[in-house]
Design an enzyme around this catalytic site. Structure first.
Site, PDB file in Angstrom:
ATOM      1  N   HIS A  68       0.837  -1.221   0.000  1.00  0.00           N
ATOM      2  CA  HIS A  68       0.000   0.000   0.000  1.00  0.00           C
ATOM      3  C   HIS A  68       0.866   1.264   0.000  1.00  0.00           C
ATOM      4  O   HIS A  68       0.428   2.299   0.479  1.00  0.00           O
ATOM      5  CB  HIS A  68      -0.942   0.025   1.204  1.00  0.00           C
ATOM      6  CG  HIS A  68      -1.651  -1.267   1.457  1.00  0.00           C
ATOM      7  ND1 HIS A  68      -2.895  -1.553   0.932  1.00  0.00           N
ATOM      8  CD2 HIS A  68      -1.275  -2.374   2.161  1.00  0.00           C
ATOM      9  CE1 HIS A  68      -3.266  -2.773   1.326  1.00  0.00           C
ATOM     10  NE2 HIS A  68      -2.293  -3.300   2.061  1.00  0.00           N
ATOM     11  N   LYS A  81      15.990  21.600 -12.046  1.00  0.00           N
ATOM     12  CA  LYS A  81      15.256  20.352 -12.221  1.00  0.00           C
ATOM     13  C   LYS A  81      16.055  19.264 -12.932  1.00  0.00           C
ATOM     14  O   LYS A  81      16.799  19.511 -13.867  1.00  0.00           O
ATOM     15  CB  LYS A  81      13.992  20.599 -13.030  1.00  0.00           C
ATOM     16  CG  LYS A  81      12.912  21.290 -12.230  1.00  0.00           C
ATOM     17  CD  LYS A  81      12.138  20.333 -11.359  1.00  0.00           C
ATOM     18  CE  LYS A  81      10.954  19.799 -12.135  1.00  0.00           C
ATOM     19  NZ  LYS A  81      10.209  18.826 -11.370  1.00  0.00           N
TER      20      LYS A  81
END
Ligand code: ARG
Length: 459
Positions: free
Chosen positions: A156, A283
């Site tokens: 999960h 980035k």
């Protein structure tokens, strides 16, 4: 414009219909397979006495010239070339004259297109298989490099239990192993010769199909001519294979995108597989992985498209089937890029073991604590409940689970003794799992060896 089949027509197609009907702009990729098929068929015609050996020689000679034109990028397409089959036959006629008109005796573009596609796909499968193997090799090498790094195993996307990095990475090696097995299995059904089926009813000239199969390297011969020209199951299987394989790559990509984010920082993707931003100078994005994940959409789409195209077709060949090629080609192209990109990313990534260690939540040791109590004789259900209370306490106090003094544990149960702390390390938690397939060192070494053997022996 003169069509190959123009005899019974008094009018030509409208230009738009022409464009709509043509497949040459994509099936030109089948040129090599088409020439191979025609070479073999010319020989088979001579063996059956339909043409003379001299005529077969002329045809083969001409086909060789056409082959050279394609190989050297000199083949000139004409507006009247509807598909690769008509283009080759047209050019052959220009090169060797009237005898070219004998090549198609007893053959149809229905069995020809099916033969070409199967031949082409067989060759692509060999390449795809090799790329899967290379990715497995990259995984095996990287798993070895960081063999004992312990990381959080997730369910999960929540930290669940500590596992080895190698264990996580090898899980993808096993997925790819099944992909390879599936590819080998479906190859048997690709490796079937349709040539000699004619349009649908079979060949009336006594064509020696075993000879054709041998000449073209097919392992089997289709048993029913109607099935042979209408069968696209092998493409459905192949596209299913591709969808499964690309889905596996996509999940690997997703894991690595998450693991390489700043919040995780478990791995660094090499610059060679990253791109920057036009606006934000800082980035560095894992575009390689995002494209692998993104391209999964088109691969799954091609499978759906093919099944949808086929589902309502009356037997045997229908022109709808011409729509089988673009999804097939695009799928092969996509996989032949995605697999080596994934291999490159894996081969060049680095792992930050201490970042990983720092991120690990001591609550992952809760199962160890329960197992500890089980080792002291408490039934697991009770141990589970009791440890739940300890975890709650640890959260309340904002303290790691393993940092409680012995007396604090003993307030929950008298079964706790001095050895409890030695149970509560991530390494020990991982290493206790020595059963076959577990994340313990010996068990992971065993599966690593097993996978390596399968990959090195190519089985
Ligand atoms: N271009 C066609 C295809 O790929 C070849 C077969 C055409 N056959 C026909 N009967 N029109 O399906």
């Amino acid at each position: 414009m003169t069509q190959l089949w123009g005899g019974r027509f008094s009018e030509g197609m409208t230009p738009l219909m022409h464009q709509f009907n043509d497949s040459i702009y994509f099936d030109v990729r089948l040129w090599e397979a088409d020439l191979d098929g025609s070479m073999a068929y010319a020989r088979a015609l001579a063996r059956a006495g339909v043409i003379t050996e001299e005529e077969a020689d002329i045809l083969q000679d001409g086909l060789d010239q056409v082959r050279a034109e394609f190989a050297q990028n000199r083949f000139e397409l004409k507006a009247s070339d509807e598909d690769i089959h008509t283009a080759v036959e047209r050019r052959l006629g220009e090169l060797v004259g009237e005898v070219a008109g004998k090549l198609h005796t007893g053959r149809s573009r229905n069995d020809q297109a099916a033969t070409d596609t199967r031949l082409w796909l067989k060759r692509q499968i060999a390449q795809l298989r090799a790329e899967v193997v290379k990715l497995q090799q990259a995984i095996i090498a990287k798993a070895d490099e960081y063999f004992n790094v312990i990381m959080p195993g997730y369910t999960h996307l929540q930290q669940a239990q500590p596992v080895r990095f190698s264990h996580w990475l090898l899980s993808y090696g096993w997925m790819l192993q099944r992909d390879r097995e599936r590819l080998d299995d479906l190859t048997q059904r690709v490796d079937v010769l349709p040539l000699g089926s004619g349009a649908l009813a079979g060949n009336p000239l006594g064509i020696d199909r075993p000879f054709l199969a041998e000449a073209l390297g097919f392992a089997a011969i289709s048993a029913n001519s109607m099935d042979a020209v209408g069968d696209r199951d092998y493409l459905v299987e192949f596209l299913s294979w591709a969808a499964i394989t690309q889905m596996h790559l996509s999940r690997l990509a997703e894991d690595l995108i998450i693991y390489s984010s700043r919040e995780f920082g478990f791995v660094t993707i090499a610059d060679a597989y990253s791109t920057g931003s036009s606006l934000m100078p800082q980035k560095k994005n894992a575009d390689s992985l995002e494209l692998i994940r993104g391209k999964t959409g088109r691969v799954v789409g091609h499978l759906t498209g093919l099944l949808t195209m086929l589902k309502g077709l009356p037997s045997t060949y229908d022109k709808d089937m011409q729509e089988d090629k673009e999804p097939l080609f695009d799928t092969v192209d996509t996989l032949l890029m995605s697999l080596p990109i994934a291999a490159g990313v894996v081969a060049t990534l680095t792992v930050d073991a201490s970042r990983i260690y720092d991120s690990m939540d001591s609550a992952m040791l809760a199962t160890e604590l329960a197992d500890y109590l089980v080792s002291k004789g408490l039934p697991f259900r009770q141990a589970h409940h009791l440890v739940g209370e300890i975890v709650r306490k640890a959260i309340e106090l904002d303290q790691p689970l393993f940092s409680f003094p012995l007396a604090a544990y003993q307030q929950f149960s008298p079964l706790f003794e001095r050895d409890v702390h030695s149970w509560l390390t991530f390494n020990r938690a991982a290493d206790r799992r020595t059963s076959l397939g577990g994340t313990g060192e010996s068990a992971v070494r065993e599966q690593w060896e097993a996978l390596r053997r399968l990959v090195e022996e190519r089985v």
